[in-house]
Design an enzyme around this catalytic site. Structure first.
Site, PDB file in Angstrom:
ATOM      1  N   PRO A   2       0.835  -1.216   0.000  1.00 30.20           N
ATOM      2  CA  PRO A   2       0.000   0.000   0.000  1.00 30.20           C
ATOM      3  C   PRO A   2       0.864   1.258   0.000  1.00 30.20           C
ATOM      4  O   PRO A   2       1.762   1.400   0.820  1.00 30.20           O
ATOM      5  CB  PRO A   2      -0.793  -0.112   1.307  1.00 30.20           C
ATOM      6  CG  PRO A   2      -0.674  -1.542   1.731  1.00 30.20           C
ATOM      7  CD  PRO A   2       0.638  -2.025   1.201  1.00 30.20           C
ATOM      8  N   GLU A   3       0.600   2.128  -0.948  1.00 29.64           N
ATOM      9  CA  GLU A   3       1.312   3.408  -1.046  1.00 29.64           C
ATOM     10  C   GLU A   3       0.407   4.508  -0.483  1.00 29.64           C
ATOM     11  O   GLU A   3      -0.738   4.258  -0.141  1.00 29.64           O
ATOM     12  CB  GLU A   3       1.661   3.694  -2.507  1.00 29.64           C
ATOM     13  CG  GLU A   3       2.653   2.714  -3.112  1.00 29.64           C
ATOM     14  CD  GLU A   3       4.081   2.925  -2.591  1.00 29.64           C
ATOM     15  OE1 GLU A   3       4.333   3.953  -1.934  1.00 29.64           O
ATOM     16  OE2 GLU A   3       4.919   2.050  -2.834  1.00 29.64           O
TER      17      GLU A   3
END
Ligand code: ZN
Length: 270
Positions: A2-3
């Site tokens: 997840p960014e």
């Protein structure tokens, strides 16, 4: 992994279900995450309502009057809202039961995520030295210019350093540098002010677009997979080594910078 846009999408998805709610119970099924889940978390989180759900970099903050739970999704973590009767899944390690009846579940197969507690999250060692948020007004090309003087590190490594600015992951750094026409290996100290202004605008554009797209999948947080909308923007360089540049037709090249693969166009990026 997840960014920042996925974390922001997660925040927007869960905030309406958490804000103003009291946590009636914290259930920790496996506290061996990146760091052990502290024993004080359950007591601290059940002491008063969650006032707000914020994000700082890739950390989510569940703020109460007593302090904040600091939550990080790590490599494979996700959060989703369930009804209590929904069977628990493998890798659901932490659950918060809310007064509304909803249950927030944290799933993390690789267990690199984190659940911590801090009485003052902004002063927590993980957060206190973070650079500005890329979508805040304090993040500007002039700031990048000032911070980069005398620096010989590659400009790509420079903008991925979270002391400089948070949340510019590999994909966003690669795309923003292409958009700004800056060669990723150029020393950070040798990029001029105007080009940094273009770069700051490009970073805001790629991250902003990714967050916008995440916004279309908010319903996924409820009884769904808890997987936020991933980056579906058309990519100019990331993952396209050996293919041709959309702008000029030159074959895109790949190079490793700070242990990360970087794709760029030798013609469009100087
Ligand atoms: Zn090109």
């Amino acid at each position: 992994m997840p960014e920042l846009p996925e974390v922001e999408t997660t925040r927007r998805g869960i905030a309406p279900y958490l804000e103003g709610q009291c946590v009636t119970q914290v259930r920790i099924h496996n506290g061996s995450l990146r760091w052990p889940v502290p024993a004080e978390l359950a007591g601290a989180l059940t002491r008063g309502p969650i006032q707000s759900v914020d994000r700082r970099g890739k950390y989510l903050l569940f703020n109460t009057d007593q302090g904040s739970a600091i939550v990080h999704l790590g490599m494979s973590g996700s959060l989703r809202l369930c009804q209590p009767e929904t069977p628990r899944r493998t890798h659901d390690h932490v659950e918060l039961a809310l007064t509304s009846g909803w249950v927030l579940r944290f799933n993390d197969p690789r267990r690199f995520g984190a659940w911590l507690w801090a009485s003052d999250a902004r002063q927590h060692p993980l957060l206190r030295n973070l650079g500005p948020e890329p979508l805040d007004e304090t993040f500007t090309g002039d700031l990048l210019y000032q911070l980069s003087r005398g620096r010989r590190a590659a400009v790509k490594a420079f903008i991925m350093d979270h002391h400089i600015v948070v949340g510019v992951g590999n994909i966003y750094a690669s795309e923003a540098l292409f958009m700004a026409g800056i060669h990723p290996t150029r020393p950070a100290g040798r990029v001029g002010r105007e080009r940094y202004r273009r770069l700051a605008a490009a970073i805001r554009q790629v991250l902003g677009a990714a967050i916008e797209q995440g916004g279309t999948t908010l319903r996924d947080f409820i009884n769904g997979h808890g997987e936020p909308g991933y980056f579906r923007q058309s990519l100019n360089v990331y993952g396209r080594a050996g293919e041709t540049c959309h702008q000029c037709g030159t074959t895109l090249r790949a190079r490793r910078i700070a242990q990360r693969s970087t794709v760029f166009c030798v013609h469009c990026q100087r």
